[in-house]
Scaffold this active site. Sequence first.
Site, PDB file in Angstrom:
ATOM      1  N   TYR A 165      49.431  35.270  50.995  1.00  0.00           N
ATOM      2  CA  TYR A 165      49.395  35.742  49.606  1.00  0.00           C
ATOM      3  C   TYR A 165      49.960  34.750  48.592  1.00  0.00           C
ATOM      4  O   TYR A 165      49.909  35.005  47.390  1.00  0.00           O
ATOM      5  CB  TYR A 165      50.144  37.084  49.502  1.00  0.00           C
ATOM      6  CG  TYR A 165      49.503  38.174  50.339  1.00  0.00           C
ATOM      7  CD1 TYR A 165      48.232  38.636  50.047  1.00  0.00           C
ATOM      8  CD2 TYR A 165      50.165  38.711  51.447  1.00  0.00           C
ATOM      9  CE1 TYR A 165      47.624  39.627  50.815  1.00  0.00           C
ATOM     10  CE2 TYR A 165      49.579  39.698  52.227  1.00  0.00           C
ATOM     11  CZ  TYR A 165      48.309  40.148  51.903  1.00  0.00           C
ATOM     12  OH  TYR A 165      47.715  41.121  52.669  1.00  0.00           O
ATOM     13  N   ASN A 184      44.073  46.172  42.188  1.00  0.00           N
ATOM     14  CA  ASN A 184      44.310  45.685  43.542  1.00  0.00           C
ATOM     15  C   ASN A 184      45.007  46.832  44.274  1.00  0.00           C
ATOM     16  O   ASN A 184      46.223  46.992  44.162  1.00  0.00           O
ATOM     17  CB  ASN A 184      45.185  44.431  43.542  1.00  0.00           C
ATOM     18  CG  ASN A 184      45.382  43.911  44.965  1.00  0.00           C
ATOM     19  OD1 ASN A 184      45.037  44.576  45.946  1.00  0.00           O
ATOM     20  ND2 ASN A 184      45.942  42.716  45.083  1.00  0.00           N
ATOM     21  N   PRO A 237      50.431  49.225  47.027  1.00  0.00           N
ATOM     22  CA  PRO A 237      51.615  49.075  47.872  1.00  0.00           C
ATOM     23  C   PRO A 237      51.870  47.653  48.360  1.00  0.00           C
ATOM     24  O   PRO A 237      50.934  46.910  48.660  1.00  0.00           O
ATOM     25  CB  PRO A 237      51.322  50.008  49.062  1.00  0.00           C
ATOM     26  CG  PRO A 237      49.859  50.235  49.033  1.00  0.00           C
ATOM     27  CD  PRO A 237      49.450  50.148  47.597  1.00  0.00           C
ATOM     28  N   ASN A 238      53.147  47.344  48.394  1.00  0.00           N
ATOM     29  CA  ASN A 238      53.688  46.071  48.914  1.00  0.00           C
ATOM     30  C   ASN A 238      53.446  44.872  48.000  1.00  0.00           C
ATOM     31  O   ASN A 238      53.965  43.794  48.259  1.00  0.00           O
ATOM     32  CB  ASN A 238      53.155  45.774  50.329  1.00  0.00           C
ATOM     33  CG  ASN A 238      53.566  46.837  51.325  1.00  0.00           C
ATOM     34  OD1 ASN A 238      54.749  47.136  51.436  1.00  0.00           O
ATOM     35  ND2 ASN A 238      52.618  47.446  52.007  1.00  0.00           N
ATOM     36  N   HIS A 272      41.454  41.241  45.068  1.00  0.00           N
ATOM     37  CA  HIS A 272      42.364  40.962  46.176  1.00  0.00           C
ATOM     38  C   HIS A 272      42.758  39.498  46.148  1.00  0.00           C
ATOM     39  O   HIS A 272      41.910  38.630  45.897  1.00  0.00           O
ATOM     40  CB  HIS A 272      41.701  41.262  47.527  1.00  0.00           C
ATOM     41  CG  HIS A 272      41.241  42.669  47.637  1.00  0.00           C
ATOM     42  ND1 HIS A 272      42.085  43.717  47.909  1.00  0.00           N
ATOM     43  CD2 HIS A 272      40.016  43.211  47.455  1.00  0.00           C
ATOM     44  CE1 HIS A 272      41.404  44.840  47.909  1.00  0.00           C
ATOM     45  NE2 HIS A 272      40.138  44.567  47.629  1.00  0.00           N
ATOM     46  N   ARG A 304      56.307  38.031  50.505  1.00  0.00           N
ATOM     47  CA  ARG A 304      55.493  38.708  51.526  1.00  0.00           C
ATOM     48  C   ARG A 304      54.422  37.758  52.088  1.00  0.00           C
ATOM     49  O   ARG A 304      53.535  37.318  51.336  1.00  0.00           O
ATOM     50  CB  ARG A 304      54.804  39.907  50.864  1.00  0.00           C
ATOM     51  CG  ARG A 304      53.834  40.625  51.738  1.00  0.00           C
ATOM     52  CD  ARG A 304      52.994  41.612  50.944  1.00  0.00           C
ATOM     53  NE  ARG A 304      52.084  42.294  51.827  1.00  0.00           N
ATOM     54  CZ  ARG A 304      51.004  42.947  51.437  1.00  0.00           C
ATOM     55  NH1 ARG A 304      50.716  43.038  50.142  1.00  0.00           N
ATOM     56  NH2 ARG A 304      50.229  43.527  52.306  1.00  0.00           N
ATOM     57  N   GLU A 351      37.564  45.331  41.228  1.00  0.00           N
ATOM     58  CA  GLU A 351      38.469  45.338  42.392  1.00  0.00           C
ATOM     59  C   GLU A 351      38.902  43.904  42.669  1.00  0.00           C
ATOM     60  O   GLU A 351      38.071  42.991  42.646  1.00  0.00           O
ATOM     61  CB  GLU A 351      37.702  45.902  43.606  1.00  0.00           C
ATOM     62  CG  GLU A 351      38.460  45.821  44.922  1.00  0.00           C
ATOM     63  CD  GLU A 351      37.579  46.254  46.102  1.00  0.00           C
ATOM     64  OE1 GLU A 351      36.443  46.737  45.882  1.00  0.00           O
ATOM     65  OE2 GLU A 351      38.035  46.086  47.251  1.00  0.00           O
ATOM     66  N   ARG A 409      39.531  38.255  57.343  1.00  0.00           N
ATOM     67  CA  ARG A 409      40.763  38.633  58.033  1.00  0.00           C
ATOM     68  C   ARG A 409      40.468  39.658  59.148  1.00  0.00           C
ATOM     69  O   ARG A 409      39.395  39.632  59.728  1.00  0.00           O
ATOM     70  CB  ARG A 409      41.760  39.160  56.991  1.00  0.00           C
ATOM     71  CG  ARG A 409      42.118  38.097  55.943  1.00  0.00           C
ATOM     72  CD  ARG A 409      43.114  38.620  54.937  1.00  0.00           C
ATOM     73  NE  ARG A 409      44.374  38.995  55.587  1.00  0.00           N
ATOM     74  CZ  ARG A 409      45.328  39.711  54.976  1.00  0.00           C
ATOM     75  NH1 ARG A 409      45.169  40.086  53.716  1.00  0.00           N
ATOM     76  NH2 ARG A 409      46.431  40.029  55.615  1.00  0.00           N
ATOM     77  N   ALA A 460      46.643  48.062  50.613  1.00  0.00           N
ATOM     78  CA  ALA A 460      46.101  48.676  51.833  1.00  0.00           C
ATOM     79  C   ALA A 460      45.322  49.965  51.552  1.00  0.00           C
ATOM     80  O   ALA A 460      44.477  50.364  52.369  1.00  0.00           O
ATOM     81  CB  ALA A 460      47.237  48.950  52.811  1.00  0.00           C
TER      82      ALA A 460
HETATM   83  C1  DQA Z   1      45.287  42.818  49.494  1.00  0.00           C
HETATM   84  C2  DQA Z   1      44.491  42.886  50.784  1.00  0.00           C
HETATM   85  C3  DQA Z   1      44.791  44.164  51.542  1.00  0.00           C
HETATM   86  O1  DQA Z   1      44.049  44.193  52.754  1.00  0.00           O
HETATM   87  C4  DQA Z   1      46.255  44.261  51.868  1.00  0.00           C
HETATM   88  O2  DQA Z   1      46.541  45.493  52.510  1.00  0.00           O
HETATM   89  C5  DQA Z   1      47.117  44.071  50.678  1.00  0.00           C
HETATM   90  C6  DQA Z   1      46.776  43.001  49.736  1.00  0.00           C
HETATM   91  C7  DQA Z   1      45.115  41.451  48.774  1.00  0.00           C
HETATM   92  O3  DQA Z   1      45.430  41.380  47.585  1.00  0.00           O
HETATM   93  O4  DQA Z   1      44.694  40.484  49.399  1.00  0.00           O
HETATM   94  O5  DQA Z   1      48.135  44.718  50.507  1.00  0.00           O
HETATM   95  O6  DQA Z   1      44.813  43.822  48.613  1.00  0.00           O
END
Ligand code: DQA
Length: 148
Positions: free
Chosen positions: A22, A73, A9-10, A99, A17, A97, A106, A76
Site C-alpha cells: 500500500y 475505497n 476499514p484499515n 483501490h 500497513r 471505486e 492479488r 475489504a
Molecule cells: C484495498 C484492497 C482491498 O482488497 C483491501 O481489503 C483493502 C485495501 C486497496 O485500496 O487496495 O483494505 O481496497
Amino acid sequence: MTVFVLNGPNLNLLGAREPEIYGRTTLEDIGKALAAAAAKAGRKVEFRQTNHEGLLVDWVQEAGAKGKGLIINPGAYTHTSIAIHDALKMLAIPKIELHLSNIHAREAFRRLSYVSPAVDAVICGLGAAGYLTALDALIRLIDKKPFA
Ligand code: DQA
C-alpha cells in the site's frame, strides 16, 4: 461544490500497513493532497474513513444527499458488502471505486468486487496517486467534460 471521498476499514493505518503493498503515504497525506487539488479545481472534498460497514452505508447515503460526486475505497468490504452495493446503486451522482493496490493481481478472493457493478468507473493499482487520478476523473464525470 463538494465531492465525498470515503475510505473503509484499515485504511486509517496507511503508511504503516503492509507498505510493500500500500506504500508509505498516510491517509492524512492523501486527504491533504486531495483538498489542495480540489481547491485548485474550485471544489471541496469531504474526506472520511471508518472501520464500520453501517457507517460507510450512512455516508454513501449522505454523499447522495449532499455531494456532487463520490470516490469510495471500501477496503475489504469491497469483497463482501451487499449493503454498500445497494447504497451505491441508489446514488444518482457520479461515483468511482478506488483501490491503492491492483486487486486483480492479488489473492483470488480480492478479484470479486460487489462494488464495481454499482459505480461508473474503477481505478486500482496506482497507489496513493490513484486518489488524485480519481478526483480528476470524477470532476470530468461531474462536468460531463469531453476528452481533451
Ligand atoms: C484495498 C484492497 C482491498 O482488497 C483491501 O481489503 C483493502 C485495501 C486497496 O485500496 O487496495 O483494505 O481496497
